[in-house]
Design a protein around this motif. Structure first.
Motif, PDB file in Angstrom:
ATOM      1  N   GLN A 135      13.450 -26.314  94.460  1.00 27.30           N
ATOM      2  CA  GLN A 135      13.011 -27.392  95.346  1.00 27.30           C
ATOM      3  C   GLN A 135      12.039 -28.308  94.616  1.00 27.30           C
ATOM      4  OE1 GLN A 135      11.385 -25.541  98.822  1.00 27.30           O
ATOM      5  NE2 GLN A 135      13.351 -24.674  99.441  1.00 27.30           N
ATOM      6  N   PRO A 136      11.883 -29.548  95.108  1.00 30.01           N
ATOM      7  CA  PRO A 136      10.921 -30.463  94.477  1.00 30.01           C
ATOM      8  C   PRO A 136       9.485 -29.965  94.652  1.00 30.01           C
ATOM      9  CG  PRO A 136      11.982 -31.496  96.371  1.00 30.01           C
ATOM     10  CD  PRO A 136      12.619 -30.166  96.191  1.00 30.01           C
ATOM     11  N   LEU A 137       8.619 -30.423  93.765  1.00 27.41           N
ATOM     12  CA  LEU A 137       7.232 -29.977  93.743  1.00 27.41           C
ATOM     13  C   LEU A 137       6.456 -30.574  94.919  1.00 27.41           C
ATOM     14  CD1 LEU A 137       5.141 -28.386  92.098  1.00 27.41           C
ATOM     15  CD2 LEU A 137       4.587 -30.504  90.937  1.00 27.41           C
ATOM     16  N   THR A 138       6.019 -29.714  95.832  1.00 29.11           N
ATOM     17  CA  THR A 138       5.180 -30.107  96.961  1.00 29.11           C
ATOM     18  C   THR A 138       4.087 -29.070  97.129  1.00 29.11           C
ATOM     19  OG1 THR A 138       6.518 -28.895  98.576  1.00 29.11           O
ATOM     20  CG2 THR A 138       7.106 -31.201  98.194  1.00 29.11           C
ATOM     21  N   ARG A 139       3.146 -29.390  97.986  1.00 30.49           N
ATOM     22  CA  ARG A 139       2.050 -28.458  98.237  1.00 30.49           C
ATOM     23  C   ARG A 139       2.569 -27.135  98.803  1.00 30.49           C
ATOM     24  NH1 ARG A 139      -3.473 -29.417 101.597  1.00 30.49           N
ATOM     25  NH2 ARG A 139      -4.118 -27.248 101.559  1.00 30.49           N
ATOM     26  N   GLU A 140       3.501 -27.220  99.749  1.00 26.67           N
ATOM     27  CA  GLU A 140       4.026 -26.011 100.387  1.00 26.67           C
ATOM     28  C   GLU A 140       4.744 -25.114  99.378  1.00 26.67           C
ATOM     29  OE1 GLU A 140       4.705 -29.150 101.665  1.00 26.67           O
ATOM     30  OE2 GLU A 140       3.077 -29.015 103.114  1.00 26.67           O
TER      31      GLU A 140
ATOM     32  N   TYR B  18       7.852 -27.208  85.995  1.00 30.99           N
ATOM     33  CA  TYR B  18       7.915 -28.572  86.514  1.00 30.99           C
ATOM     34  C   TYR B  18       7.465 -29.624  85.498  1.00 30.99           C
ATOM     35  CZ  TYR B  18       8.904 -26.914  91.237  1.00 30.99           C
ATOM     36  OH  TYR B  18       9.489 -26.355  92.332  1.00 30.99           O
ATOM     37  N   ASN B  19       6.993 -29.212  84.329  1.00 32.80           N
ATOM     38  CA  ASN B  19       6.499 -30.114  83.298  1.00 32.80           C
ATOM     39  C   ASN B  19       5.408 -31.033  83.831  1.00 32.80           C
ATOM     40  OD1 ASN B  19       8.140 -29.135  81.233  1.00 32.80           O
ATOM     41  ND2 ASN B  19       9.818 -30.479  81.818  1.00 32.80           N
ATOM     42  N   VAL B  20       4.420 -30.443  84.478  1.00 31.32           N
ATOM     43  CA  VAL B  20       3.282 -31.190  85.001  1.00 31.32           C
ATOM     44  C   VAL B  20       2.005 -30.559  84.475  1.00 31.32           C
ATOM     45  CG1 VAL B  20       4.447 -31.917  87.109  1.00 31.32           C
ATOM     46  CG2 VAL B  20       3.170 -29.791  87.106  1.00 31.32           C
ATOM     47  N   GLY B  21       0.924 -31.302  84.597  1.00 33.01           N
ATOM     48  CA  GLY B  21      -0.364 -30.794  84.179  1.00 33.01           C
ATOM     49  C   GLY B  21      -1.102 -30.125  85.315  1.00 33.01           C
ATOM     50  N   MET B  22      -2.181 -29.476  84.976  1.00 25.36           N
ATOM     51  CA  MET B  22      -2.987 -28.777  85.972  1.00 25.36           C
ATOM     52  C   MET B  22      -3.593 -29.767  86.955  1.00 25.36           C
ATOM     53  SD  MET B  22      -3.689 -25.838  86.832  1.00 25.36           S
ATOM     54  CE  MET B  22      -4.753 -25.071  87.990  1.00 25.36           C
ATOM     55  N   GLN B  23      -3.891 -30.994  86.497  1.00 21.71           N
ATOM     56  CA  GLN B  23      -4.490 -32.003  87.377  1.00 21.71           C
ATOM     57  C   GLN B  23      -3.530 -32.375  88.512  1.00 21.71           C
ATOM     58  OE1 GLN B  23      -5.486 -35.130  84.684  1.00 21.71           O
ATOM     59  NE2 GLN B  23      -7.418 -34.178  84.070  1.00 21.71           N
TER      60      GLN B  23
ATOM     61  N   ARG C  98       3.146 -20.783  84.747  1.00 18.58           N
ATOM     62  CA  ARG C  98       4.600 -20.819  84.879  1.00 18.58           C
ATOM     63  C   ARG C  98       5.045 -22.008  85.743  1.00 18.58           C
ATOM     64  NH1 ARG C  98       8.396 -16.073  87.313  1.00 18.58           N
ATOM     65  NH2 ARG C  98      10.366 -17.132  87.004  1.00 18.58           N
ATOM     66  N   ILE C  99       4.282 -22.328  86.774  1.00 19.81           N
ATOM     67  CA  ILE C  99       4.600 -23.501  87.602  1.00 19.81           C
ATOM     68  C   ILE C  99       4.510 -24.768  86.765  1.00 19.81           C
ATOM     69  CG2 ILE C  99       3.856 -24.892  89.574  1.00 19.81           C
ATOM     70  CD1 ILE C  99       2.872 -22.263  90.867  1.00 19.81           C
ATOM     71  N   LYS C 100       3.422 -24.882  85.985  1.00 18.96           N
ATOM     72  CA  LYS C 100       3.248 -26.057  85.116  1.00 18.96           C
ATOM     73  C   LYS C 100       4.401 -26.180  84.131  1.00 18.96           C
ATOM     74  CE  LYS C 100      -0.529 -25.775  82.925  1.00 18.96           C
ATOM     75  NZ  LYS C 100      -1.809 -25.636  82.253  1.00 18.96           N
ATOM     76  N   LYS C 101       4.783 -25.075  83.539  1.00 14.95           N
ATOM     77  CA  LYS C 101       5.842 -25.085  82.531  1.00 14.95           C
ATOM     78  C   LYS C 101       7.191 -25.454  83.146  1.00 14.95           C
ATOM     79  CE  LYS C 101       7.568 -22.262  78.760  1.00 14.95           C
ATOM     80  NZ  LYS C 101       7.481 -20.974  78.066  1.00 14.95           N
TER      81      LYS C 101
END
Length: 80
Positions: A43-48, A67-72, A62-65
């Motif tokens: 699923q797409p990256l959302t808060r839920e 979705y290729n996003v940063g911690m910010q 693992r989530i960062k890796k």
């Protein structure tokens, strides 16, 4: 999740649990966690989604890796 999704998750989890060794309840718990994590990662990256993945024991790294996003970005989604 709707009933159809739940049925698909259970089918996948049972197949995975049958391939593992050991106590059935432990195998089923491991298999369900893996299948749920795979479902939420599709699923797409959302808060839920982030909250559900963290509840299932997935790490921020693992989530960062995946979705290729940063911690910010993850922190900004959780802060809302």
């Amino acid at each position: 999740m709707v009933l159809k999704d739940t049925n698909n998750v259970m089918k996948k989890a049972v197949l995975l649990a049958k391939s593992l060794e050991g106590d059935w309840s432990a195998r089923m718990k491991i298999a369900l966690n893996n299948v749920y994590i795979d479902h939420y990662l599709s699923q797409p990256l959302t808060r839920e989604v982030i909250e559900k993945l963290l509840l299932k024991g997935m790490s921020f790294r693992r989530i960062k890796k995946h979705y290729n996003v940063g911690m910010q970005e993850i922190s900004s989604l959780l802060a809302k």
